[in-house]
Design an enzyme around this catalytic site. Structure first.
Site, PDB file in Angstrom:
ATOM      1  N   SER A 141     -27.463 -81.962 -12.679  1.00  0.00           N
ATOM      2  CA  SER A 141     -26.501 -80.836 -12.449  1.00  0.00           C
ATOM      3  C   SER A 141     -26.466 -80.220 -13.689  1.00  0.00           C
ATOM      4  O   SER A 141     -26.883 -80.867 -14.824  1.00  0.00           O
ATOM      5  CB  SER A 141     -25.218 -81.467 -12.037  1.00  0.00           C
ATOM      6  OG  SER A 141     -24.368 -80.293 -12.522  1.00  0.00           O
ATOM      7  N   TYR A 154     -17.994 -87.604 -12.843  1.00  0.00           N
ATOM      8  CA  TYR A 154     -19.171 -86.781 -12.257  1.00  0.00           C
ATOM      9  C   TYR A 154     -20.125 -86.205 -13.626  1.00  0.00           C
ATOM     10  O   TYR A 154     -21.241 -86.555 -13.539  1.00  0.00           O
ATOM     11  CB  TYR A 154     -18.795 -85.638 -11.532  1.00  0.00           C
ATOM     12  CG  TYR A 154     -19.836 -84.704 -10.850  1.00  0.00           C
ATOM     13  CD1 TYR A 154     -20.383 -85.151  -9.759  1.00  0.00           C
ATOM     14  CD2 TYR A 154     -20.370 -83.556 -11.629  1.00  0.00           C
ATOM     15  CE1 TYR A 154     -21.326 -84.151  -9.108  1.00  0.00           C
ATOM     16  CE2 TYR A 154     -21.566 -82.722 -11.039  1.00  0.00           C
ATOM     17  CZ  TYR A 154     -22.025 -83.137  -9.659  1.00  0.00           C
ATOM     18  OH  TYR A 154     -22.915 -82.338  -9.141  1.00  0.00           O
TER      19      TYR A 154
HETATM   20  P1  NAD Z   1     -23.188 -82.569   0.008  1.00  0.00           P
HETATM   21  O1  NAD Z   1     -21.764 -83.060   0.003  1.00  0.00           O
HETATM   22  O2  NAD Z   1     -23.461 -81.335   0.824  1.00  0.00           O
HETATM   23  O3  NAD Z   1     -24.211 -83.592   0.516  1.00  0.00           O
HETATM   24  C1  NAD Z   1     -23.953 -84.894  -0.139  1.00  0.00           C
HETATM   25  C2  NAD Z   1     -24.815 -86.097   0.828  1.00  0.00           C
HETATM   26  O4  NAD Z   1     -24.629 -87.277   0.211  1.00  0.00           O
HETATM   27  C3  NAD Z   1     -23.814 -86.093   2.181  1.00  0.00           C
HETATM   28  O5  NAD Z   1     -24.679 -86.013   3.218  1.00  0.00           O
HETATM   29  C4  NAD Z   1     -23.263 -87.640   2.050  1.00  0.00           C
HETATM   30  O6  NAD Z   1     -23.021 -88.246   3.264  1.00  0.00           O
HETATM   31  C5  NAD Z   1     -24.029 -88.190   1.069  1.00  0.00           C
HETATM   32  N1  NAD Z   1     -23.606 -89.316   0.481  1.00  0.00           N
HETATM   33  C6  NAD Z   1     -22.586 -89.392  -0.357  1.00  0.00           C
HETATM   34  N2  NAD Z   1     -22.331 -90.653  -0.630  1.00  0.00           N
HETATM   35  C7  NAD Z   1     -23.277 -91.400  -0.351  1.00  0.00           C
HETATM   36  C8  NAD Z   1     -23.680 -92.959  -0.480  1.00  0.00           C
HETATM   37  N3  NAD Z   1     -22.743 -93.724  -1.069  1.00  0.00           N
HETATM   38  N4  NAD Z   1     -24.692 -93.219   0.247  1.00  0.00           N
HETATM   39  C9  NAD Z   1     -25.604 -92.241   0.637  1.00  0.00           C
HETATM   40  N5  NAD Z   1     -25.365 -91.131   0.957  1.00  0.00           N
HETATM   41  C10 NAD Z   1     -24.108 -90.585   0.335  1.00  0.00           C
HETATM   42  O7  NAD Z   1     -23.361 -82.156  -1.543  1.00  0.00           O
HETATM   43  P2  NAD Z   1     -24.674 -81.359  -2.239  1.00  0.00           P
HETATM   44  O8  NAD Z   1     -24.203 -80.237  -2.870  1.00  0.00           O
HETATM   45  O9  NAD Z   1     -25.774 -81.112  -1.313  1.00  0.00           O
HETATM   46  O10 NAD Z   1     -25.041 -82.415  -3.506  1.00  0.00           O
HETATM   47  C11 NAD Z   1     -26.277 -82.943  -3.331  1.00  0.00           C
HETATM   48  C12 NAD Z   1     -26.501 -83.345  -4.883  1.00  0.00           C
HETATM   49  O11 NAD Z   1     -26.534 -82.248  -5.411  1.00  0.00           O
HETATM   50  C13 NAD Z   1     -25.402 -84.268  -5.467  1.00  0.00           C
HETATM   51  O12 NAD Z   1     -26.066 -85.320  -6.217  1.00  0.00           O
HETATM   52  C14 NAD Z   1     -24.755 -83.179  -6.410  1.00  0.00           C
HETATM   53  O13 NAD Z   1     -23.919 -83.734  -7.195  1.00  0.00           O
HETATM   54  C15 NAD Z   1     -25.868 -82.494  -6.814  1.00  0.00           C
HETATM   55  N6  NAD Z   1     -25.324 -81.185  -7.190  1.00  0.00           N
HETATM   56  C16 NAD Z   1     -24.646 -80.307  -6.464  1.00  0.00           C
HETATM   57  C17 NAD Z   1     -24.253 -79.078  -6.807  1.00  0.00           C
HETATM   58  C18 NAD Z   1     -23.701 -78.022  -5.786  1.00  0.00           C
HETATM   59  O14 NAD Z   1     -23.103 -76.990  -6.439  1.00  0.00           O
HETATM   60  N7  NAD Z   1     -23.710 -78.049  -4.773  1.00  0.00           N
HETATM   61  C19 NAD Z   1     -24.670 -78.664  -8.255  1.00  0.00           C
HETATM   62  C20 NAD Z   1     -25.509 -79.619  -8.968  1.00  0.00           C
HETATM   63  C21 NAD Z   1     -25.602 -80.825  -8.523  1.00  0.00           C
END
Ligand code: NAD
Length: 259
Positions: A141, A154
């Site tokens: 991130s 985080y």
């Molecule tokens: P999201 O919440 O839409 O999806 C996350 C997925 O991870 C979900 O399907 C959830 O069921 C799964 N998950 C959660 N805990 C879990 C576990 N213990 N075991 C297996 N699966 C699990 O989130 P997203 O925005 O798609 O985020 C995906 C990644 O991208 C994350 O690592 C997040 O930190 C990173 N990220 C997101 C953003 C953003 O702005 N959305 C920015 C930077 C980084």
């Protein structure tokens, strides 16, 4: 197709960024294991890929559960005989000030991001070292490189993923394994939708102000990064043919973070 015949496992791929990468990988010819804590979303994402003509299986796993990760990765090997790409993407967020944060909540967030990434890495490397190589990708991130208030576990875990990624690049090189960390800015997934009202409440401002003055304030153009942006980069990195590119972090954030 740039990922033809490659086999990939992507954690947290039932929805959001992980699902977008899974769909893009399948379009590029990869066989994709959609791993998620939630069986229904994993099944749904895998079925959508198959309906579109791709190859996918759903693997239900909690990335913090050692046995579940080991057996989930083994299932991919049993199904397709190989593993070329592993993406540690599963993530959760928790909005709270440090002085109020419980140890349980700290552990919950750091475990999903950091323990989960380690467990996937170890399981993948055990197969990749035998088969001659592969690619590990980590979903970092902008918070791998800088901090925001109210997100300490985080931010700490995402910083730690830089170290894990670089360790894999160093140790994996002799075995043909490369690694990278992708560092997105804000992407409008369920993870972000959930924190808009939470941040508004904690900061005492409107939801619109959270979007404009907190999330997108330091971008060059006030735009969200998209799932498609991240999926495109994840494809480019997996398709890159040599260890000229390894151990790198890639920031995709509309200029929020530069450097
Ligand atoms: P999201 O919440 O839409 O999806 C996350 C997925 O991870 C979900 O399907 C959830 O069921 C799964 N998950 C959660 N805990 C879990 C576990 N213990 N075991 C297996 N699966 C699990 O989130 P997203 O925005 O798609 O985020 C995906 C990644 O991208 C994350 O690592 C997040 O930190 C990173 N990220 C997101 C953003 C953003 O702005 N959305 C920015 C930077 C980084």
């Amino acid at each position: 197709m740039r990922l033809e015949d490659r086999v990939a496992i992507i954690t947290g791929a039932g929805r959001g960024i992980g699902r977008g990468i899974a769909e893009q990988y399948a379009r590029e010819g990869a066989r994709v294991a959609v791993a998620d804590l939630e069986a229904a979303t994993a099944e749904d994402a895998a079925a959508a890929i198959r309906d579109a003509g791709g190859e996918a299986i759903a693997v239900t796993m909690d990335v913090t559960d050692e046995n579940a990760v080991d057996s989930g990765v083994q299932r991919v090997i049993d199904t397709w005989g190989r593993l070329d790409i592993a993406i540690a993407n599963a993530g959760v967020q928790h909005i709270e000030a440090l002085d109020k944060l419980s140890l349980a909540d700290w552990r919950k967030v750091t475990a999903v991001h950091l323990d989960g990434a380690f467990l996937l890495t170890r399981a993948a490397l055990r197969h990749m070292y035998q088969s001659g190589g592969g690619t590990l990708l980590y979903m970092g991130s902008v918070h791998s490189l800088e901090a925001s208030p109210l997100k300490s576990p985080y931010v700490a875990a995402k910083h730690a993923l830089l170290g894990l990624c670089r360790s894999v690049a160093k140790e994996g090189a002799a075995h043909g394994v490369r690694s990278h960390i992708i560092c997105p800015g804000f992407v409008r997934t369920p993870l972000v939708e959930k924190q808009i009202p939470e941040q508004a409440r904690e900061l005492g401002i409107s939801e619109d102000e959270v979007v404009r003055n907190v999330m997108l304030k330091n971008t060059v153009d006030g735009e969200f990064t998209t799932v498609e942006d991240i999926a495109r980069l994840a494809t480019d990195l997996a398709a890159f043919p040599s260890a000229a590119l390894t151990g790198q972090s890639f920031v995709v954030s509309h200029g929020w973070h530069m450097g």
